[in-house]
Design a protein around this motif. Structure first.
Motif, PDB file in Angstrom:
ATOM      1  N   GLU A  98       0.821  -1.237   0.000  1.00 11.07           N
ATOM      2  CA  GLU A  98       0.000   0.000   0.000  1.00 11.07           C
ATOM      3  C   GLU A  98       0.846   1.275   0.000  1.00 11.07           C
ATOM      4  O   GLU A  98       0.542   2.228  -0.705  1.00 11.07           O
ATOM      5  N   THR A  99       1.920   1.299   0.789  1.00 13.07           N
ATOM      6  CA  THR A  99       2.916   2.378   0.764  1.00 13.07           C
ATOM      7  C   THR A  99       4.162   1.840   1.433  1.00 13.07           C
ATOM      8  O   THR A  99       4.065   1.056   2.385  1.00 13.07           O
ATOM      9  N   SER A 100       5.335   2.244   0.945  1.00  7.77           N
ATOM     10  CA  SER A 100       6.568   1.749   1.579  1.00  7.77           C
ATOM     11  C   SER A 100       6.993   2.633   2.744  1.00  7.77           C
ATOM     12  O   SER A 100       8.030   2.402   3.349  1.00  7.77           O
ATOM     13  N   SER A 101       6.194   3.652   3.046  1.00 11.85           N
ATOM     14  CA  SER A 101       6.534   4.523   4.179  1.00 11.85           C
ATOM     15  C   SER A 101       5.805   4.039   5.440  1.00 11.85           C
ATOM     16  O   SER A 101       4.568   4.059   5.488  1.00 11.85           O
ATOM     17  N   PRO A 102       6.551   3.636   6.479  1.00  6.84           N
ATOM     18  CA  PRO A 102       5.896   3.184   7.713  1.00  6.84           C
ATOM     19  C   PRO A 102       4.990   4.271   8.305  1.00  6.84           C
ATOM     20  O   PRO A 102       3.921   3.950   8.834  1.00  6.84           O
ATOM     21  N   GLU A 103       5.385   5.536   8.181  1.00 11.78           N
ATOM     22  CA  GLU A 103       4.552   6.629   8.728  1.00 11.78           C
ATOM     23  C   GLU A 103       3.212   6.684   8.001  1.00 11.78           C
ATOM     24  O   GLU A 103       2.145   6.731   8.618  1.00 11.78           O
TER      25      GLU A 103
END
Ligand code: 5AD
Length: 368
Positions: free
Chosen positions: A166-171
C-alpha cells in the motif's frame, strides 16, 4: 533533460523523482515510449489475463480507505459457494484465460484457510486441458496469513500471491491503518511468501492524502529491494463509507492529476524494474473509461477481467465507481479482449504468463 536518465540502466532515487515529476507533454510521451519499449524487450507485447474471482468480502481488517473493511456496516457480507467459484473458473479455462486470481477480504480462521486450500486443489484438478495439463495458474490474494498457511496454499497448487504493501513509508502506512495492522508484519509476510516458493506481487495506492513524489520513488525502490515479481498499483479513490468521504470534492478536482500520476508510476516502474509483470488495474478504469487501455500503453502487461458473479459485485466495492457492476463474465471477456486489441496488442491464450523476472531468478539458482 530526461533523455540522459532514460538511457541509463540503473536509476538513483533522484532519477526516479525526476521522471515522476515531469509535466511537459512531449517529455511525458518520451517516458511512456521508453516504458513501452522496455516492456517489449523484457516481457514481450502479449497481454496476460487473470480471471478475477472476488469470492468473499468478509474482512478482519479495518484499512481506513477500503469499502469492505470490517467496520463498514453498509454492505452485506458474502462468501461464494465452492460450486460457484468452480463454475466461474471452469468457464475461464474454457475461454483460454490461463490463470485466475482468487481474491477476498482477510480472514485467518481455520475454516477459511481450509476452504482456500480445498478450492485451490479443486481448481488445479478441474481446469486441466490438453493445452494446460497442470490446470489454470492460480494466484491468491487473501491477505496476511501464517507461514504454515502459505506453505499449505503453495502445496495445494497456488503459485503466485498478491499482497500490496500500500505504501513503503511506515509513517504513511500507520495513517492508513489502525494501530494493530503493522507495516513490519506486512513486510515480513512478503518475505515469507517468497520463502514458501511463491512468485510475489505487491503494489501501492497512488495519490492518497500525505503521499508525495518522493514517497512514490521510495515505493519503486522498495519493489526493487524486495525483488518483487509482479506489481499491481492503482489510483487511490475515495469510498463514501470511509473517513475520506469529506475529501470527495477535492478528489474530484484532482482526478486528472492522480490518473496521470498512476500511469506515470506504471511507466517508471517498468523502466526501473524491466522484466516484472505489471497489471493495468480496474481502479484506472474507475477514474477514466479508457484507463486500463492507457495502463497497457504505459508498460503494463497483465489485465484481470472480473469473473465475480454479477449478483455480489455490488458488495465488493473497495472504492466508489467500480466499473462493470452489472455485466456478466462473458461481457467482460469480450469487452476486455476488444480493449486490449484496440491498443494493437494480442491476448495470450492458454498460458500462465509467469513473471519473466521470477523465471530469470529460477534459471540463475539452477546454474549456481
Ligand atoms: N482506492 C484505491 N484502491 C483501494 N484498495 C482498497 N481500497 C481502495 C481505495 N479506496 C486497493 C488496496 C488493496 C487492493 C485489493 O485494493 O490497494 O490492496
Amino acid at each position: 533533460m530526461i533523455e540522459h536518465i532514460l538511457n541509463k540502466s540503473e536509476f538513483t532515487k533522484s532519477d526516479i523523482i525526476e521522471l515522476l515529476s515531469v509535466e511537459d507533454k512531449a517529455q511525458s510521451e518520451l517516458i511512456r515510449q521508453k516504458a513501452y519499449s522496455v516492456m517489449k524487450e523484457n516481457s514481450g507485447e502479449l497481454v496476460y489475463l487473470r480471471g478475477l474471482v472476488e469470492f468473499s468480502n468478509y474482512c478482519v481488517n479495518d484499512c481506513f480507505y477500503c469499502g469492505i473493511r470490517k467496520s463498514n456496516s453498509n454492505i452485506s457480507r458474502y462468501i461464494l459457494k465452492k460450486d460457484e467459484i468452480l463454475d466461474a473458473v471452469r468457464w475461464c479455462a474454457g475461454q483460454g484465460y490461463g490463470s485466475v486470481v482468487l481474491q477476498s477480504g482477510e480472514r485467518n480462521d481455520k475454516n477459511f484457510t481450509d476452504f482456500v486450500v480445498d478450492i485451490v486443489k479443486s481448481i488445479k484438478i478441474e481446469t486441466r486441458t490438453d493445452k494446460l495439463p497442470e490446470g489454470l495458474g492460480v494466484t491468491l490474494c487473501v491477505g496476511e496469513q501464517t507461514y504454515e498457511d502459505y506453505i499449505r496454499f503453495f502445496e495445494a497448487g497456488a503459485h503466485r500471491y498478491l499482497l500490496r504493501i500500500e505504501t513503503s513509508s511506515p509513517e504513511l502506512y500507520s495513517q492508513l491503518h489502525p494501530e494493530w495492522q503493522s507495516f513490519e508484519k506486512r513486510v515480513e509476510c512478503l518475505k515469507e511468501l517468497r520463502k514458501a516458493g511463491f512468485q510475489v506481487g505487491t503494489g501501492v495506492m497512488i495519490g492518497f492524502p500525505g503521499q508525495t513524489i518522493e514517497h512514490l520513488a521510495d515505493d519503486i525502490l522498495f519493489f526493487k529491494d524486495m525483488d518483487i515479481d509482479m506489481i499491481g498499483m492503482g489510483p487511490f479513490i475515495v469510498h463514501s463509507d470511509t473517513i475520506y468521504n469529506e475529501l470527495e470534492d477535492a478528489y474530484k478536482e484532482n482526478k486528472s492529476r492522480i490518473y496521470k500520476l498512476a500511469l506515470r508510476m506504471i511507466a517508471v516502474t517498468r523502466i526501473v524494474l524491466k522484466d516484472v509483470n505489471i497489471a493495468s488495474t480496474t481502479a484506472l478504469q474507475a477514474l477514466y473509461p479508457m484507463g486500463r487501455e492507457a495502463g497497457l500503453m504505459h508498460g503494463a502487461n497483465v489485465i484481470m477481467p472480473m469473473l465475480t458473479p454479477t449478483y455480489v459485485r455490488n458488495e465488493y466495492q473497495l472504492y466508489d465507481g467500480k466499473p462493470c457492476l452489472d455485466e456478466f463474465s462473458s461481457d467482460c471477456f469480450n469487452c476486455i479482449r476488444h480493449r486490449i486489441e484496440s491498443t494493437g496488442r494480442n491476448v495470450a491464450l492458454d498460458e500462465w504468463g509467469d513473471s519473466k523476472h521470477f523465471k530469470a531468478k529460477d534459471i540463475k539458482n539452477y546454474e549456481n
